[in-house]
Design a protein around this motif. Structure first.
Motif, mmCIF file in Angstrom:
data_model
loop_
_atom_site.group_PDB
_atom_site.id
_atom_site.type_symbol
_atom_site.label_atom_id
_atom_site.label_comp_id
_atom_site.label_asym_id
_atom_site.label_seq_id
_atom_site.Cartn_x
_atom_site.Cartn_y
_atom_site.Cartn_z
ATOM 1 N N LEU A 125 0.782 -1.263 -0.018
ATOM 2 C CA LEU A 125 -0.050 0.003 -0.006
ATOM 3 C C LEU A 125 0.811 1.265 -0.016
ATOM 4 C CD1 LEU A 125 -2.890 0.936 0.475
ATOM 5 C CD2 LEU A 125 -2.481 1.246 2.656
ATOM 6 N N PHE A 126 1.985 1.513 0.900
ATOM 7 C CA PHE A 126 2.661 2.428 0.797
ATOM 8 C C PHE A 126 3.616 2.552 -0.272
ATOM 9 C CE2 PHE A 126 2.892 1.867 5.744
ATOM 10 C CZ PHE A 126 2.201 3.082 5.772
ATOM 11 N N PHE A 127 3.976 1.411 -1.106
ATOM 12 C CA PHE A 127 4.595 1.370 -2.423
ATOM 13 C C PHE A 127 3.495 2.008 -3.474
ATOM 14 C CE2 PHE A 127 5.839 -0.360 -6.385
ATOM 15 C CZ PHE A 127 7.113 -0.037 -6.340
ATOM 16 N N VAL A 128 2.451 1.659 -3.393
ATOM 17 C CA VAL A 128 1.620 1.961 -4.696
ATOM 18 C C VAL A 128 1.383 3.648 -4.320
ATOM 19 C CG1 VAL A 128 -0.757 1.855 -5.438
ATOM 20 C CG2 VAL A 128 0.614 -0.242 -5.015
ATOM 21 N N TRP A 129 1.043 4.009 -3.146
ATOM 22 C CA TRP A 129 0.848 5.365 -3.172
ATOM 23 C C TRP A 129 1.971 6.074 -3.477
ATOM 24 C CZ3 TRP A 129 -3.363 8.148 -3.242
ATOM 25 C CH2 TRP A 129 -4.604 7.347 -3.133
ATOM 26 N N SER A 130 2.701 5.661 -2.911
ATOM 27 C CA SER A 130 4.437 6.589 -3.167
ATOM 28 C C SER A 130 4.437 6.658 -4.881
ATOM 29 C CB SER A 130 5.507 6.159 -2.738
ATOM 30 O OG SER A 130 5.856 4.599 -3.126
ATOM 31 N N ILE A 131 4.199 5.518 -5.453
ATOM 32 C CA ILE A 131 4.274 5.573 -6.857
ATOM 33 C C ILE A 131 3.352 6.503 -7.510
ATOM 34 C CG2 ILE A 131 4.181 4.522 -9.112
ATOM 35 C CD1 ILE A 131 6.771 4.075 -7.618
ATOM 36 N N PHE A 132 2.049 6.408 -7.147
ATOM 37 C CA PHE A 132 0.830 7.677 -7.640
ATOM 38 C C PHE A 132 1.326 8.895 -7.401
ATOM 39 C CE2 PHE A 132 -2.672 4.026 -7.239
ATOM 40 C CZ PHE A 132 -2.479 3.590 -8.465
#
Length: 86
Positions: free
Chosen positions: A70-77
């Motif tokens: 979740l943290f990875f996806v939001w940081s990419i977004f």
């Protein structure tokens, strides 16, 4: 006299509304940058704690993989606009 954030962007707006709009965009840009840093730091900390707990304590954190994803996806977004910024 220190330069204002909208002057660093190279935009010299003629009206007060445009200056405030550009200033708010600069603040939003800076806020998203720090949010990306926090999300990546939390992801790194969580994975490190998961590895420590699994190999040293012989136990695991139940939601470590979901939270780190979740943290990875939001940081990419949040980082996509920084990558395409001209």
């Amino acid at each position: 006299m220190t330069p204002r954030p909208w002057h660093r962007l190279g935009a010299y707006a003629s009206s007060r509304f445009k200056r405030y709009f550009i200033h708010s965009l600069a603040l939003l840009d800076r806020g998203s940058y720090y949010t990306i840093l926090i999300a990546m730091g939390m992801m790194t900390l969580l994975v490190t704690l998961q590895v420590f707990a699994r190999y040293i304590l012989s136990d695991s954190i139940d939601s470590a993989t979901e939270l780190s994803r979740l943290f990875f996806v939001w940081s990419i977004f949040l980082a996509i606009p920084h990558g395409i910024k001209v």
